[in-house]
Every structure is written in C-alpha cells, then in structure tokens.
Design a protein around this motif. Structure first.
Motif, PDB file in Angstrom:
ATOM      1  N   ASP A  29       0.824  -1.211   0.000  1.00 19.63           N
ATOM      2  CA  ASP A  29       0.000   0.000   0.000  1.00 19.63           C
ATOM      3  C   ASP A  29       0.860   1.263   0.000  1.00 19.63           C
ATOM      4  O   ASP A  29       0.437   2.312  -0.498  1.00 19.63           O
ATOM      5  CB  ASP A  29      -0.932   0.012   1.216  1.00 19.63           C
ATOM      6  N   ALA A  30       2.049   1.154   0.566  1.00 21.90           N
ATOM      7  CA  ALA A  30       2.967   2.296   0.608  1.00 21.90           C
ATOM      8  C   ALA A  30       3.839   2.380  -0.647  1.00 21.90           C
ATOM      9  O   ALA A  30       4.708   3.249  -0.735  1.00 21.90           O
ATOM     10  CB  ALA A  30       3.849   2.198   1.843  1.00 21.90           C
ATOM     11  N   GLY A  31       3.608   1.475  -1.604  1.00 23.15           N
ATOM     12  CA  GLY A  31       4.371   1.507  -2.848  1.00 23.15           C
ATOM     13  C   GLY A  31       5.747   0.883  -2.759  1.00 23.15           C
ATOM     14  O   GLY A  31       6.626   1.179  -3.572  1.00 23.15           O
ATOM     15  N   LYS A  32       5.945  -0.011  -1.777  1.00 19.12           N
ATOM     16  CA  LYS A  32       7.247  -0.644  -1.579  1.00 19.12           C
ATOM     17  C   LYS A  32       7.232  -2.072  -2.129  1.00 19.12           C
ATOM     18  O   LYS A  32       6.228  -2.773  -2.068  1.00 19.12           O
ATOM     19  CB  LYS A  32       7.614  -0.713  -0.090  1.00 19.12           C
ATOM     20  N   HIS A  33       8.389  -2.502  -2.632  1.00 23.69           N
ATOM     21  CA  HIS A  33       8.583  -3.928  -2.853  1.00 23.69           C
ATOM     22  C   HIS A  33       8.580  -4.612  -1.492  1.00 23.69           C
ATOM     23  O   HIS A  33       8.829  -3.976  -0.454  1.00 23.69           O
ATOM     24  CB  HIS A  33       9.929  -4.199  -3.534  1.00 23.69           C
ATOM     25  N   VAL A  34       8.336  -5.916  -1.472  1.00 25.30           N
ATOM     26  CA  VAL A  34       8.350  -6.642  -0.201  1.00 25.30           C
ATOM     27  C   VAL A  34       8.998  -8.001  -0.402  1.00 25.30           C
ATOM     28  O   VAL A  34       8.789  -8.672  -1.413  1.00 25.30           O
ATOM     29  CB  VAL A  34       6.918  -6.787   0.387  1.00 25.30           C
ATOM     30  N   TYR A  35       9.836  -8.378   0.550  1.00 24.24           N
ATOM     31  CA  TYR A  35      10.449  -9.704   0.586  1.00 24.24           C
ATOM     32  C   TYR A  35      10.243 -10.235   1.997  1.00 24.24           C
ATOM     33  O   TYR A  35      10.576  -9.554   2.972  1.00 24.24           O
ATOM     34  CB  TYR A  35      11.947  -9.635   0.274  1.00 24.24           C
ATOM     35  N   GLY A  36       9.668 -11.439   2.106  1.00 25.39           N
ATOM     36  CA  GLY A  36       9.312 -11.943   3.420  1.00 25.39           C
ATOM     37  C   GLY A  36       9.906 -13.294   3.734  1.00 25.39           C
ATOM     38  O   GLY A  36      10.331 -14.037   2.844  1.00 25.39           O
ATOM     39  N   GLU A  37       9.926 -13.593   5.011  1.00 19.19           N
ATOM     40  CA  GLU A  37      10.255 -14.940   5.435  1.00 19.19           C
ATOM     41  C   GLU A  37       9.103 -15.865   5.034  1.00 19.19           C
ATOM     42  O   GLU A  37       7.982 -15.433   4.785  1.00 19.19           O
ATOM     43  CB  GLU A  37      10.495 -14.992   6.941  1.00 19.19           C
TER      44      GLU A  37
END
Length: 372
Positions: free
Chosen positions: A93-101
């Motif tokens: 929602d904030a326009g960021k890429h995301v990488y998660g566990e």
C-alpha cells in the motif's frame, strides 16, 4: 512505482521484525553491494534499536514511519507467519517492494490477495527460502540439467526433529496456523524440489498430531506448557508435471533418524542433495555405469551465500528489468502444495494443485547477485 535503482545504486531496505531470524539478515545485508539497510522497526522498540545499531547508517523507527520513509524501497518482512500478510499489504500500500520470510502467508487465499495487490501496485514480491540459490541445490540442479542421472523418476525429502521448543525460547508460533513442520520447514524442501524437478500438479497426504501440548525447554520461560494447533507429522507423495514422484516427510515427532535430506533418482543414477536449509554442502552422484558414488565439484549457485541473497537477487532483477528467482509465484505454489497436502490428509483423497509456476532460472557458477 518507478524503478528505485534509477536514482540509487542500492535497493534501500526497511526491516520489520527484529526477532531471532533477523540476526542472519543483519549479518548478510551489509556485505551485499546492491543492498543498503536504512531502517528497522519492531513492536519492541528496544529490540529495534539494538538491531539497527548493528548496521552503520541504519535507524530504528516505528512501523508507520518505516512504511512512509522515502529512503525505503523494499520492506523486509521478518515477522511471525500470522503477521506476514498484514505487513506485506502495508508495504505494498505504501508503494514498496516486499520480501518476506516463509511462508508467503498462512493461507493461499491470503497469499493470492497479496500477489494481486502487488501486481496492481507495480511492485515486486519475494519470499524465502533463498537457500536454493546457494551452491548446494544449484550444483545438484546443474547435474540434473546435464543429464548425469538420466531422466529423473522420483525423489525423497525428509525433515525430522523432536520440535523447536527444545531450543527456541518463544516457540508457540511454530504450533499455530502457519507453523508446524510442514509450513515451517516444508518450504525449504519443496522449493528445492520445484527448483530441481519443476512444479507439482497432484498430491496425496496423511497427517497426525500425537501431542496436544508442548513444553518450552530453554530460556526464561522454560517449563511453560502451551497448546498444539497444527499437525506435527505429515507425509505425502507429490506428482510433478514432469511425471517424477517425490515422497515427503516433515515431522516434529522424531528424536533421531538416519534418513537422507533429499535424494533424486533417475534412469542412469542417483543424486544426493545437501540440506536445503543450508546454502552449501556436498552434492554426491551415483552413476549406474560406474556403480560408485562421487562428490561433485561446485557447478552453480551463489558462493558463500547466506540469508538475504534472495533480496539481492530481487534488487538485481529490479535494476535489470528481468525476473527474480525467489519470487512470489514460486512461494505461492509451494504454499498451495502444502495446503493441498493437508487437504488430502483430511479428505483421504488425492488433490489437484490449482497453481503452477515457472521453474526458476539456474544460478550459474561464480555468479554474483548484482550482475546475474
């Protein structure tokens, strides 16, 4: 969202969740040329400050402050499984890429909503495990792709332990939805199997829960009893689209065993694959024509890799405009396979896996994440 590397040489990272697993990332991120940790947030503000203090230039901040920060391009989501989807959505929602566990989310429904939101926002989703990008699994893949064992026919994958409550001071989340041996450790083994043999189309499975409670064995809460809400022993057979059959056993009920981590069996030989929870390890090949085992040299993968290389591979892909390897669709397919196994165990029938994914591109030998 525009390409954040167009103006900055590194992908700038905001880390959410400064728990036990964060230590591995905090060690790795500073040595990767295309990543820079700028912010750390945790519900425990003191823990966030301690983590940020280990990396020069990083600061502790609030969750909202991290999502809103102009110097954060990607949110590294190291929260417990139950919070994975919530944090990922806030980042998107904030326009960021995301990488998660791992896992990507606790259910495929949550995970699909997340991936759809990312596609609409024009941002990338990556997900652990990135251990498959190291020299162990990638050297095994190079042997398979070279035809060293002929046509792959079958594989076995075993992860057995007595449970993480023996060593983890706060192990409850391992025994809640999103945890258990299958969803906790299964992603390492299934991601490796998909990397080696391709996606899965059908599964059968059985599961059991022998104990309804566990007891913490280490730390300030040692002796505390807590409930078990998930299956603690899961077995199944996976039918890959290639026709190969993989046998899988994931257990928190076994004190000791002499089972292989992963083996692949082909028409011309067999392949012993190292622990997929590690980035390296010996790869051994048995050739039918020689009737002997031999240890193979490194033939692929990021050398000296550790947790965080999947983020660097994503940054490389952002810079070059191509796909990244530890991507959301692969993680979604692995989650779908696990969910399908549990559904098969409950129904007593085989279950078609609704999703598929591309087999990730191989990592060449001597590759660096910033230029491959």
């Amino acid at each position: 969202m525009g390409n954040p590397l167009a103006a900055h040489p590194e992908l700038r990272i905001g880390l959410v969740g400064a728990g036990k697993i964060s230590n591995a990332y905090l060690t790795t991120l500073p040595r990767l040329n295309n990543l820079r940790l700028t912010a750390v947030a945790d519900l425990d503000t003191e823990r966030a400050a301690t983590a940020a203090g280990t990396v020069p230039g990083a600061r502790a901040t609030t969750l909202d402050g991290l999502y809103e920060a102009e110097d954060v391009d990607l949110v590294l989501n190291l929260t417990i499984p139950a919070a994975h989807a919530e944090v990922a959505h806030a980042a998107i929602d904030a326009g960021k890429h995301v990488y998660g566990e791992k896992p990507l989310a606790t259910t495929t429904s949550e995970a699909r909503t997340l991936l759809d939101a990312a596609a609409d926002a024009g941002v990338r989703v990556g997900c652990a495990p990135d251990t498959v990008l190291g020299t162990g699994v990638q050297s095994a893949r190079a042997a398979l792709d070279s035809g060293d064992i002929g046509i792959p026919v079958a594989a076995t994958a075993f992860m057995v332990s007595a449970g993480p409550e023996r060593w983890h001071p706060d192990p409850e989340f391992y025994y809640r939805p999103g945890g258990g041996p299958l969803l906790d450790m299964g992603p390492y083994y299934l991601t490796a199997l998909v990397t080696l043999l391709g996606p899965v189309r059908r599964v059968v499975g059985m599961a059991s829960t022998f104990r309804t409670s566990r007891t913490i064995g280490k730390g300030p809460r040692a002796g505390t009893e807590f409930p078990v809400e998930v299956a603690t022993h899961v077995v199944g057979v996976l039918e890959h689209h290639s026709g190969a059959l993989s046998t899988l056993m994931m257990s928190f009920e076994v004190w000791a065993g002499a089972l292989p981590r992963i083996e692949v069996y082909g028409t011309d030989g067999s392949l012993s694959v190292p622990d997929p929870n590690r980035f390296d390890g010996p790869v051994r090949l048995f050739r039918a024509r020689t009737q002997e085992w031999e240890q193979l040299p490194v033939r692929g993968g990021y050398q000296d890799a550790s947790r965080g290389y999947g983020v660097a591979d994503l940054a490389r892909a952002v810079a070059q405009g191509g796909p990244h390897r530890a991507d959301g669709e692969l993680a979604y397919h692995v989650l779908d396979v696990m969910e399908s196994m549990l559904a098969a165990a409950e129904s007593g029938r085989s279950v078609q896996v609704g999703s598929s994914c591309d087999r990730p591109a191989a990592v060449p030998a001597d590759a660096r994440p910033e230029d491959q």
